[in-house]
Enzyme design. Structure first.
Site: not given
Ligand code: UFG
Length: 337
Positions: A140, A116, A36, A289
């Site tokens: 993740y 997600t 951040g 991907d």
């Protein structure tokens, strides 16, 4: 109403904080500033700290009367999660556990969690609804799925209400240009395409043109950051009004896919009006991907009454482009290359 936003100095979190403050809430931002930025913590009170610090969490919850927590504080680079899974499980899972435990201890029983589409893994069908099997293909996605599991068992055991929002491809920027995407390294398509337009980058590489899609490039569902934030606000209201209790999950996407080439073409057409050009190169596929990731977000529309506002790709690109032009080193340049 007092709200804690963990990770409120990041890309999506900072837009959320602004929206909540504008709606009249009193927001505390907890952020360790690892990804951040102080410059994005423009709204709310910033507490610089880490979710690993259980004493800090205990103090924070003791000092405030939070009604809800919105939790964005996580690492989110798929590639890095493969090479350094410990970092992802420790922060995204263990530290979230600290947060949930502090919430339960202090009787703060409402949380909106940033999940997600990566929890689904490779699509079995498309568009994907919330019933789609969750079989993440990287740490993740796995770390986010673990938190979704924690939320379910915490609902049953401790009465914690939660809404997990599964984002597809977050993009765009604050139309007032106070906030936007500031990742380092930047890995996302839209900011990279626009950096290639502004000259911060030489070119954009298309990762693979041999996918089983219409033009051979990957198709994604791009959803404006403000539309994501609207959904968080609605989720929070639904829990606080008693409409939703227990653990819930919703997809957040536009339900429309754009290929990498379509994104680049739309960006090229937009920046050409200002005399810019985007150099495009071909590259190998990027590992991991999937060809197509498109959301079925009907559940969020029906249950939360969510309706995305910024669905037009050029509007999304326009906001991101105006933000890109504000970045240091670019302001005031005449952009002639
Ligand atoms: N791409 C390029 N060139 C680039 C960057 C990206 O061709 O320089 C392509 C990618 O191969 C992909 C598409 O553009 O096909 C979008 O890539 P992004 O990195 O912008 O986004 P992802 O779809 O890979 O990632 C998003 C979220 C992740 C989440 C993932 C799966 O950013 O957090 O969706 O849901 F894990």
């Amino acid at each position: 109403m007092e709200i804690l936003v963990a990770g409120g100095a990041g890309y999506i979190g900072s837009h959320m904080v602004k929206m909540l403050v504008k709606a009249g809430h009193v927001v505390t931002v907890l952020d360790n500033l690892s990804t951040g930025h102080r410059s994005l913590a423009k709204y709310g009170e910033l507490v610089e700290g880490d979710l690993a610090d259980t004493a800090l969490l205990d103090n924070l919850f003791a000092q405030h009367d939070f009604k809800c927590v919105v939790h964005f504080a996580a690492f989110s680079l798929v590639g890095e999660s493969v090479t350094n899974p410990a970092k992802y499980y420790r922060n995204n899972v263990c530290n979230t556990l600290n947060l949930l435990d502090a919430m339960v201890k202090h009787d703060v029983l409402n949380i909106v969690f940033s999940s997600t589409a990566a929890t689904y893994g490779n699509p079995v069908y498309t568009p994907m609804d919330e019933q789609h099997p969750q079989s993440p293909i990287n740490p993740y996605g796995a770390s986010k799925l673990m938190v979704e599991t924690l939320l379910q068992v915490y609902a049953k055991a401790y009465g914690l209400n939660s809404v997990a929002l599964r984002y597809f491809n977050a993009c765009g920027a604050d139309p007032e240009l106070e906030l936007g995407e500031l990742h380092d390294p930047e890995t996302h398509l839209i900011p990279l395409v626009l950096q290639a337009a502004s000259g911060r980058r030489d070119s954009i590489c298309i990762f693979g043109e041999d996918y089983p899609t219409e033009d051979g490039t990957c198709v994604r569902d791009y959803i404006h950051v403000l539309d994501l934030c609207f959904a968080h606000q609605l989720a929070m209201q639904a829990m606080l009004s008693g409409q939703l209790s227990g653990a819930h999950c919703f997809n957040l996407g536009n339900g429309e896919g754009f290929s990498v080439k379509q994104v680049i073409d739309a960006a090229q057409a937009m920046v050409a009006q200002e005399g810019f050009n985007i150099k495009v190169q071909q590259a190998e596929r990027r590992e991991g991907d999937p060809a197509v990731l498109v959301a079925n977000a009907d559940k969020a529309k029906q249950t939360l009454n969510w309706q995305p506002q910024y669905t037009d790709l050029t509007t999304i690109l326009r906001h991101a482009w105006e933000w890109e032009k504000k970045q240091p080193g670019l302001v005031g340049r005449n952009f002639v290359y």
